[in-house]
Motif scaffolding. Structure first.
Motif, PDB file in Angstrom:
ATOM      1  N   ALA A 195      25.283  -6.011 -58.250  1.00 52.28           N
ATOM      2  CA  ALA A 195      25.383  -4.919 -57.814  1.00 52.28           C
ATOM      3  C   ALA A 195      26.579  -4.223 -57.962  1.00 52.28           C
ATOM      4  N   ASP A 196      26.431  -2.888 -58.664  1.00 56.08           N
ATOM      5  CA  ASP A 196      27.518  -2.159 -58.845  1.00 56.08           C
ATOM      6  C   ASP A 196      27.832  -0.971 -57.925  1.00 56.08           C
ATOM      7  N   ASN A 197      28.844  -1.515 -56.849  1.00 50.49           N
ATOM      8  CA  ASN A 197      28.840  -0.785 -55.628  1.00 50.49           C
ATOM      9  C   ASN A 197      29.733   0.621 -55.829  1.00 50.49           C
ATOM     10  N   SER A 198      30.000   0.936 -57.120  1.00 51.65           N
ATOM     11  CA  SER A 198      30.840   1.952 -57.424  1.00 51.65           C
ATOM     12  C   SER A 198      29.727   3.146 -57.790  1.00 51.65           C
ATOM     13  N   SER A 199      28.736   2.727 -58.304  1.00 52.06           N
ATOM     14  CA  SER A 199      27.595   3.671 -59.058  1.00 52.06           C
ATOM     15  C   SER A 199      27.077   4.684 -57.640  1.00 52.06           C
ATOM     16  N   HIS A 200      26.765   5.836 -58.069  1.00 52.50           N
ATOM     17  CA  HIS A 200      26.210   6.994 -57.352  1.00 52.50           C
ATOM     18  C   HIS A 200      24.673   6.876 -57.563  1.00 52.50           C
ATOM     19  N   ASN A 214      22.020  -9.305 -55.655  1.00 54.73           N
ATOM     20  CA  ASN A 214      20.913  -8.221 -56.084  1.00 54.73           C
ATOM     21  C   ASN A 214      19.905  -8.456 -56.974  1.00 54.73           C
ATOM     22  N   THR A 215      18.706  -8.284 -56.501  1.00 54.06           N
ATOM     23  CA  THR A 215      17.621  -8.728 -57.481  1.00 54.06           C
ATOM     24  C   THR A 215      17.085 -10.108 -57.087  1.00 54.06           C
ATOM     25  N   LEU A 216      17.907 -10.904 -56.380  1.00 56.95           N
ATOM     26  CA  LEU A 216      17.457 -12.470 -56.238  1.00 56.95           C
ATOM     27  C   LEU A 216      16.725 -12.837 -54.928  1.00 56.95           C
ATOM     28  N   GLY A 217      16.307 -11.792 -54.195  1.00 52.95           N
ATOM     29  CA  GLY A 217      15.375 -11.880 -53.301  1.00 52.95           C
ATOM     30  C   GLY A 217      15.670 -12.894 -52.198  1.00 52.95           C
ATOM     31  N   SER A 237      14.404 -11.761 -48.845  1.00 55.14           N
ATOM     32  CA  SER A 237      14.639 -10.361 -49.291  1.00 55.14           C
ATOM     33  C   SER A 237      16.153 -10.362 -49.375  1.00 55.14           C
ATOM     34  N   GLN A 238      16.689  -9.839 -50.334  1.00 53.23           N
ATOM     35  CA  GLN A 238      18.240  -9.477 -50.608  1.00 53.23           C
ATOM     36  C   GLN A 238      18.741  -8.538 -49.505  1.00 53.23           C
TER      37      GLN A 238
END
Length: 226
Positions: free
Chosen positions: A34-39, A91-94, A178-179
């Protein structure tokens, strides 16, 4: 007749396909940190550039071996959830994880996980657990668990855990499919919503007078999620 058979087969396949995608989607690469800086808003989190990924993206010094405070809320429990918000590499690994501490006579009150099935293992103490099936049956299934015992709560169903021992605490570890499983605590959601649900609505739903509803809405509904 043949047309009806083909239609039935198509419908069954469509339903099976829908069930397959009803939970977290399967990853299409090794990882999507996960890119936590992305908007950018997506269903999950935007991926960090793989060249910038570090081992720390998959690590959290959560100290899950340490007891948690169960005295700071009225229900006497503390849920420490480890999900994609805390470990970007999830992130995405469920999958996610939780440690749950229970004071003597403490409980994790009735709640649901809208996006996950939960499998719980008792590490210390005893727990009385249960869940309720969906309408119209609303069948209640319950069990007393001891150290080392395992119990499953199906996705989306209301469930709880209660420590029946008045003297000793209990500890459990839970894995969730779930993630970001989410948690809806029933009492908090119904009587502690902001703004409040109309007392006319709740009085009719619970078949009580509005004074009872007003009293319940005036309570402090503690959050045991950490």
């Amino acid at each position: 007749m043949a047309t009806s058979s083909y239609f039935l087969l198509f419908t069954l396949l469509a339903l099976a396909s829908w069930q397959t995608i009803a939970s977290d989607p399967s990853p299409l690469q090794d990882f999507c940190v996960a890119d936590n800086s992305s908007h950018v808003l997506v269903n999950g989190f935007v991926c960090k550039d793989p060249k910038d990924v570090k081992a720390e993206d998959f690590f959290l010094a959560a100290k899950l071996d340490m007891p948690r405070d169960t005295r700071s809320n009225k229900v006497g429990s503390n849920v420490t959830l480890i999900n994609a918000m805390r470990i970007p590499g999830l992130n995405t690994l469920g999958i996610s994880l939780a440690r749950i501490d229970y004071a003597p006579l403490g409980e994790n009150p009735p709640h649901t996980h809208p996006r996950a099935t939960e499998i719980l293992t008792v590490l210390e103490g005893t727990l009385y657990v249960g869940f309720v099936t969906s309408n119209p049956d609303n069948k209640f299934l319950s069990k007393v668990l001891n150290k080392g015992d395992v119990f499953v709560f199906p996705e989306g169903l209301i469930h709880f855990q209660f420590n029946p021992n008045p003297y000793k605490p209990a500890v459990a570890i839970a894995a969730l499919s779930s993630q970001n499983p989410g948690a809806i605590t029933i009492a908090n959601a119904v009587f502690g919503s902001k703004p409040a649900i109309s007392d006319d609505v709740l009085a009719k739903a619970f078949q009580v007078d509005k004074k009872t509803v007003d009293w319940l809405q005036a309570q402090f509904w503690a959050d045991n999620q950490n």
